[in-house]
Design a protein around this motif. Structure first.
Motif, mmCIF file in Angstrom:
data_model
loop_
_atom_site.group_PDB
_atom_site.id
_atom_site.type_symbol
_atom_site.label_atom_id
_atom_site.label_comp_id
_atom_site.label_asym_id
_atom_site.label_seq_id
_atom_site.Cartn_x
_atom_site.Cartn_y
_atom_site.Cartn_z
ATOM 1 N N GLN B 5 0.821 -1.209 0.000
ATOM 2 C CA GLN B 5 0.000 0.000 0.000
ATOM 3 C C GLN B 5 0.851 1.253 0.000
ATOM 4 O O GLN B 5 0.455 2.281 -0.505
ATOM 5 C CB GLN B 5 -0.884 0.040 1.254
ATOM 6 N N ASN B 6 2.039 1.138 0.582
ATOM 7 C CA ASN B 6 2.859 2.341 0.705
ATOM 8 C C ASN B 6 3.865 2.500 -0.427
ATOM 9 O O ASN B 6 4.696 3.362 -0.403
ATOM 10 C CB ASN B 6 3.596 2.332 2.041
ATOM 11 N N ILE B 7 3.804 1.611 -1.400
ATOM 12 C CA ILE B 7 4.714 1.720 -2.538
ATOM 13 C C ILE B 7 3.922 2.149 -3.757
ATOM 14 O O ILE B 7 2.852 1.605 -4.020
ATOM 15 C CB ILE B 7 5.389 0.371 -2.838
ATOM 16 N N ASN B 8 4.450 3.125 -4.442
ATOM 17 C CA ASN B 8 3.782 3.544 -5.671
ATOM 18 C C ASN B 8 4.192 2.595 -6.785
ATOM 19 O O ASN B 8 5.293 2.667 -7.310
ATOM 20 C CB ASN B 8 4.190 4.976 -6.014
ATOM 21 N N THR B 9 3.290 1.689 -7.115
ATOM 22 C CA THR B 9 3.639 0.674 -8.103
ATOM 23 C C THR B 9 3.304 1.116 -9.520
ATOM 24 O O THR B 9 3.440 0.351 -10.448
ATOM 25 C CB THR B 9 2.906 -0.645 -7.811
ATOM 26 N N ARG B 10 2.883 2.367 -9.646
ATOM 27 C CA ARG B 10 2.564 2.830 -10.995
ATOM 28 C C ARG B 10 3.751 3.495 -11.672
ATOM 29 O O ARG B 10 3.704 3.797 -12.838
ATOM 30 C CB ARG B 10 1.387 3.809 -10.957
ATOM 31 N N VAL B 11 4.821 3.725 -10.918
ATOM 32 C CA VAL B 11 5.984 4.359 -11.539
ATOM 33 C C VAL B 11 7.090 3.331 -11.748
ATOM 34 O O VAL B 11 7.157 2.320 -11.046
ATOM 35 C CB VAL B 11 6.526 5.526 -10.680
ATOM 36 N N VAL B 12 7.927 3.600 -12.758
ATOM 37 C CA VAL B 12 9.068 2.716 -12.983
ATOM 38 C C VAL B 12 10.040 2.835 -11.815
ATOM 39 O O VAL B 12 10.108 3.898 -11.214
ATOM 40 C CB VAL B 12 9.811 3.083 -14.283
ATOM 41 N N PHE B 14 8.998 -0.036 -10.590
ATOM 42 C CA PHE B 14 8.081 -1.020 -9.994
ATOM 43 C C PHE B 14 6.898 -1.328 -10.889
ATOM 44 O O PHE B 14 6.278 -2.376 -10.778
ATOM 45 C CB PHE B 14 7.652 -0.540 -8.607
ATOM 46 N N SER B 15 6.601 -0.383 -11.799
ATOM 47 C CA SER B 15 5.500 -0.653 -12.723
ATOM 48 C C SER B 15 5.882 -1.752 -13.705
ATOM 49 O O SER B 15 5.040 -2.294 -14.406
ATOM 50 C CB SER B 15 5.143 0.628 -13.477
ATOM 51 N N LEU B 16 7.178 -2.082 -13.770
ATOM 52 C CA LEU B 16 7.606 -3.139 -14.677
ATOM 53 C C LEU B 16 7.313 -4.525 -14.101
ATOM 54 O O LEU B 16 7.399 -5.515 -14.797
ATOM 55 C CB LEU B 16 9.116 -3.029 -14.939
ATOM 56 N N LEU B 17 6.988 -4.547 -12.814
ATOM 57 C CA LEU B 17 6.757 -5.842 -12.167
ATOM 58 C C LEU B 17 5.291 -6.228 -12.246
ATOM 59 O O LEU B 17 4.417 -5.378 -12.190
ATOM 60 C CB LEU B 17 7.176 -5.756 -10.694
ATOM 61 N N ASN B 18 5.033 -7.504 -12.382
ATOM 62 C CA ASN B 18 3.643 -7.946 -12.360
ATOM 63 C C ASN B 18 3.224 -8.225 -10.911
ATOM 64 O O ASN B 18 4.032 -8.133 -9.987
ATOM 65 C CB ASN B 18 3.447 -9.165 -13.261
ATOM 66 N N ALA B 19 1.961 -8.558 -10.740
ATOM 67 C CA ALA B 19 1.418 -8.683 -9.383
ATOM 68 C C ALA B 19 2.195 -9.700 -8.557
ATOM 69 O O ALA B 19 2.500 -9.454 -7.388
ATOM 70 C CB ALA B 19 -0.055 -9.078 -9.462
ATOM 71 N N GLU B 20 2.557 -10.784 -9.192
ATOM 72 C CA GLU B 20 3.249 -11.839 -8.464
ATOM 73 C C GLU B 20 4.636 -11.382 -8.021
ATOM 74 O O GLU B 20 5.063 -11.615 -6.895
ATOM 75 C CB GLU B 20 3.373 -13.060 -9.394
ATOM 76 N N LEU B 72 26.058 14.466 -4.681
ATOM 77 C CA LEU B 72 25.842 14.128 -6.084
ATOM 78 C C LEU B 72 24.354 14.094 -6.412
ATOM 79 O O LEU B 72 23.903 14.665 -7.385
ATOM 80 C CB LEU B 72 26.433 12.750 -6.395
ATOM 81 N N VAL B 73 23.607 13.407 -5.567
ATOM 82 C CA VAL B 73 22.183 13.221 -5.839
ATOM 83 C C VAL B 73 21.395 13.327 -4.539
ATOM 84 O O VAL B 73 21.890 12.939 -3.480
ATOM 85 C CB VAL B 73 21.900 11.817 -6.444
ATOM 86 N N HIS B 74 20.202 13.892 -4.632
ATOM 87 C CA HIS B 74 19.256 13.878 -3.513
ATOM 88 C C HIS B 74 18.182 12.854 -3.807
ATOM 89 O O HIS B 74 17.672 12.806 -4.907
ATOM 90 C CB HIS B 74 18.574 15.242 -3.384
ATOM 91 N N TYR B 75 17.845 12.066 -2.828
ATOM 92 C CA TYR B 75 16.749 11.123 -3.011
ATOM 93 C C TYR B 75 15.632 11.485 -2.046
ATOM 94 O O TYR B 75 15.883 11.712 -0.868
ATOM 95 C CB TYR B 75 17.208 9.696 -2.733
ATOM 96 N N GLY B 76 14.411 11.538 -2.554
ATOM 97 C CA GLY B 76 13.273 11.857 -1.706
ATOM 98 C C GLY B 76 12.303 10.687 -1.626
ATOM 99 O O GLY B 76 12.632 9.567 -2.013
ATOM 100 N N VAL B 77 11.115 10.970 -1.139
ATOM 101 C CA VAL B 77 10.109 9.928 -0.982
ATOM 102 C C VAL B 77 9.839 9.257 -2.337
ATOM 103 O O VAL B 77 9.761 9.929 -3.361
ATOM 104 C CB VAL B 77 8.810 10.529 -0.410
ATOM 105 N N GLU B 78 9.744 7.935 -2.304
ATOM 106 C CA GLU B 78 9.495 7.105 -3.483
ATOM 107 C C GLU B 78 10.730 6.914 -4.347
ATOM 108 O O GLU B 78 10.694 6.174 -5.317
ATOM 109 C CB GLU B 78 8.363 7.657 -4.360
ATOM 110 N N ASP B 79 11.823 7.601 -4.031
ATOM 111 C CA ASP B 79 13.053 7.345 -4.782
ATOM 112 C C ASP B 79 13.694 6.074 -4.241
ATOM 113 O O ASP B 79 13.422 5.651 -3.125
ATOM 114 C CB ASP B 79 14.036 8.506 -4.631
ATOM 115 N N TYR B 80 14.577 5.517 -5.035
ATOM 116 C CA TYR B 80 15.266 4.307 -4.586
ATOM 117 C C TYR B 80 16.752 4.471 -4.835
ATOM 118 O O TYR B 80 17.176 5.246 -5.677
ATOM 119 C CB TYR B 80 14.738 3.083 -5.330
#
Lengths: 209, 609
Positions: B5-12, B14-20, B72-80
């Motif tokens: 529920q707390n992962i945005n699965t609509r963005v790459v 993670f959107s590349l993964l299927n339900a399983e 070099l880089v900042h990572y925020g919420v939903e970043d990996y």
């Protein structure tokens, strides 16, 4: 109530921690030497311990600043004879959802194996333990053997330590999460609440903010 | 589970993964909590896995000197972050919580499992060359190779439109139009005759025949046929030879259908699964060995039919790759496979061989993989490959040698050492290793180390120069007057022609981070990005083709005669060549000479020519 549980725990330990023949459970009563804590939450049919029946159990191990969600325990239990409408509304666990549940005895056995002799942590944990003890005694002869940590008292102590008496203490589950800036994971599922509680604990133990 | 529920699965990604796959991920994630200022991953240390930020901020810091570093880089919420480092075994930079941070952590072990199931997901973390990899997957030359293995069957032929002997032109034309056929077969007793659109047009317009003329009078009865099950390639050769657009497919004297040129050609682009069907189907080592034997016969027959060397090499590379992968899967336990990657190196890695050459292979393992039976299984692998007909590598570059079976961090450390040493032995080893291509297991391990090396090499300009110089160590066999200089035992094609091109192009590919392995493909890619002049690129490809063609000729001609004599297979006797071949060879050597000068200029070392 707290004192009573303490005494009974002591009695249980004398009886089951030493007696031979019950070797399987003996390790549960040994003092815990590790650094892990188990966050625990149960969903029940009532807020009254006497009437409450366990519907589901969620538990997750905390080690240092990690919440071991990958090994989390989530058990649903066979529906009790009476399933009040009120509890269905809160937990969204209908009779059909409990159809695949485990028998209570097996569920409790799994819980004991999972928790071992680690301390258990929860939101108003005394209630959860009281219900668990009540369900466990007739089946095993003893109640939950673990030391308990209540997130609410931790939180309250922290607030008073910071001399924040002037502000109103809000001790609701969501209030605490909000004040600690913890995201709420799957509210009103046993495992979800256990994880959120675990995060509150980790935050308070290691966080300064 | 609730974690999702707390992962945005609509963005790459993670959107590349299927339900399983998503639920697999959720089931294996832990939650970590970090205080402000706490180091989550230490540069040079290991990364636990993929970190996905649920709350908070994380900075990726590059240490500049003892006390200072810059972000070099900042990572925020939903970043990996941390995925690449986790596969690589070691992180390049520090990752520090900029404020209190909660993140999901997917351990490296499970990350690899997931990547093994879903390659696109893995490519996302190897962001350096995603496009290159996608391109490499759609390599048209591979399709060519696979195409040649396709057989004439229902997937490529169409049902023939058969009309009886009494049909006239009008009736036949109508039927052809209805059935969208380009041709019709006229049955006359037991024989068939073919009428094409062109035949009809000629009959009506040029010969001015009435539309009531029976088609049997204008049909052609000398049919060009292929047997069903024959290679589609043969059908194509036949069409080219007879300058026709279609052949009739027969099976035991029975008409089966028609293969049209257009449809046969369409296999070039659309067909990609026929290769090695037999290899895939082989259930045992014995069956594999039988297939391997047939491969050689196939290559020979294709060569005699005049297939371009380059396509032969591609075909053989594709087949060998499948075969080695299949054997790997037969021997290595399934649960280990996502955590290791088998690579072939040297000419095999580049896909530039005609006969089965020595085994050059190695194994990249995940850091911390516990696989006690590994060495034993790898010895077995080498032994079986040898039985099948891949000779052992004289330099012992094989998985049976523990030196070539290492965890990824050891591989990268080693390559780093070789680069800084830059002595003869290091350069030789690096030349072998940089041509590595993944064959079986989890290609993410290979891609990660390659991308790391691409980055690493950029900081070693001096090394590239030393590396490039090796391309000029052998003389080009040309006299001062520009004709071919021959020694008593012939001309060495490998030293004089093939090696300088391969090595020079390899150096440039390394510098410009070209992911291709094959020299032809590398040249094309270098031309594409504009670092190699178009003209030189074309000439190099042609010259390279010439050397290989002559080498193959010599090799296949001698096959079974005296190939045992070492070093001989790369030498040819000028007396065996005809005038045209000699002339082409001379020109090819001139291209090599030119290229060496180009390298000397580019990498600034004395040409020594």
């Amino acid at each position: 109530m707290y004192l009573r549980r303490h005494i009974r725990r002591f009695q249980d330990r004398l009886k089951y921690g030493r007696r031979k023949g019950q070797a399987k459970w003996r390790s549960l009563f040994a003092p815990y030497r590790g650094d892990e804590v188990v966050a625990l939450d149960i969903e029940t049919t009532s807020m009254d311990v006497k009437q409450a029946e366990i519907l589901s159990i969620g538990a997750v191990i905390i080690k240092a600043n990690r919440v071991k969600t990958s090994t989390g325990l989530a058990i649903t239990i066979q529906a009790p004879a009476n399933l009040p409408a009120e509890s269905v509304k809160v937990h969204l666990l209908r009779r059909v959802d409990l159809a695949d549940g485990l028998p209570l005895e097996e569920a409790l056995r799994k819980l004991l194996e999972f928790v071992g002799n680690r301390p258990v942590l929860g939101y108003y944990i005394a209630y959860d333990l009281a219900v668990l003890d009540k369900s466990m005694r007739p089946l095993f002869g003893f109640g939950m053997p673990n030391r308990s940590i209540d997130i609410v008292s931790l939180f309250r102590r922290r607030l008073s330590a910071r001399a924040m008496h002037d502000c109103e203490m809000k001790l609701g589950f969501d209030d605490i999460a909000k004040q600690l800036q913890i995201p709420v994971v799957g509210r009103h599922t046993a495992l979800g609440d256990a994880i959120t509680t675990a995060l509150m604990y980790v935050q308070m133990k290691s966080g300064r903010g | 589970m609730s974690l999702l529920q707390n992962i945005n699965t609509r963005v790459v990604p993670f959107s590349l993964l299927n339900a399983e796959e998503l639920s697999y991920m959720a089931d294996h994630m832990d939650v970590g909590y970090f205080q402000k200022g706490e180091t989550i991953i230490t540069g040079g240390g290991a990364s636990e896995g993929l970190h996905l930020i649920l709350k908070g901020f994380v900075c990726e810091l590059e240490a500049q000197d003892q006390n200072s570093s810059h972000t070099l880089v900042h990572y925020g919420v939903e970043d990996y972050f941390g995925a690449w480092s986790a596969i690589r075994g070691k992180a390049l930079h520090d990752f520090v919580a900029d404020e209190e941070t909660i993140c999901y952590i997917l351990p490296a072990k499970h990350l690899l499992e997931l990547i093994y199931r879903n390659n696109h997901f893995g490519d996302y973390f190897n962001n350096l060359s995603v496009q290159q990899d996608l391109l490499a997957n759609n390599n048209p030359d591979l399709d060519m190779a696979e195409f040649m293995l396709a057989t004439v069957d229902t997937s490529c032929m169409r049902t023939a439109l058969v009309v009886d002997a009494k049909s006239d032109i009008e009736h036949t034309t109508r039927l052809m139009r209805e059935q969208r056929a380009d041709s019709a077969l006229v049955q006359r007793g037991k024989r068939y005759g073919m009428v094409t659109r062109t035949d009809l047009l000629n009959a009506l317009v040029l010969d001015k025949l009435p539309t009531s003329t029976p088609v049997k009078d204008i049909a052609n009865y000398r049919l060009i046929t292929v047997e069903a099950g024959d290679y589609l390639f043969n059908a194509l050769v036949r069409m080219t030879r007879h300058d026709i657009d279609r052949v009739v497919v027969m099976a035991n004297g029975q008409l089966r259908g028609v293969v049209e040129l257009a449809e046969a050609l369409s296999f070039f682009s659309s067909h990609s699964h026929v290769v090695g069907m037999r290899i895939e189907r082989a259930g045992s080592v014995e069956e594999l060995a039988a297939t391997a034997a047939d491969m050689e016969a196939l290559i020979r027959s294709l060569h005699t039919q005049g297939v371009k060397v380059r396509f032969l090499m591609d075909l053989l590379a594709a087949l060998n790759k499948r075969l080695m992968a299949k054997l790997f899967h037969l021997l290595v336990p399934e649960d280990v496979i996502p955590h290791v990657c088998l690579v072939v190196m040297g000419s095999e890695g580049r896909g530039e061989q005609i006969t089965k050459t020595d085994q050059d292979n190695g194994l990249i393992m995940r850091d911390g993989l516990d696989w006690p039976k590994g060495p034993e299984i790898m010895r077995e692998y080498t032994r079986v490959l040898q039985d099948i007909g891949f000779p052992a590598c004289p330099g012992n570059v094989m998985v049976s040698n523990p030196f070539w079976v290492q965890p990824i961090s050891e591989w990268t450390k080693r390559m780093q050492d070789w680069v800084s040493l830059a002595d003869e032995d290091s350069i030789l080893k690096l030349s072998i290793v940089v041509d590595a291509a993944p064959v079986a297991g989890n290609p993410a391990l290979y891609k990660t180390s390659r991308n790391w090396f691409f980055k690493e090499i950029q900081q070693h300009r001096r090394f590239l120069s030393a590396f490039a110089k090796v391309a000029t160590v052998f003389d080009t066999p040309l006299t001062i007057l520009g004709s071919i200089r021959e020694r008593s035992n012939g001309v060495d094609l490998k030293r004089g022609g093939i090696f300088p091109i391969v090595h020079g192009i390899r150096t440039m590919a390394l510098q410009y981070q070209i992911a291709d392995h094959n020299t032809f493909a590398r040249i094309a890619a270098l031309v594409d990005i504009g670092v190699l002049p178009q003209r030189m690129g074309n000439e190099l490809q042609e010259a390279f083709g010439v050397f290989h063609l002559l080498r193959v000729k010599a090799e296949l001609g001698r096959l079974g005669v005296d190939t045992q004599q070492p070093g001989l297979q790369n030498r040819i006797d000028l007396n065996d060549l005809d005038r045209l071949e000699k002339d082409t060879l001379r020109q090819a050597f001139h291209v090599v000479k030119e290229f060496k000068k180009h390298l000397a200029l580019r990498y600034q070392f004395g040409s020594g020519l």
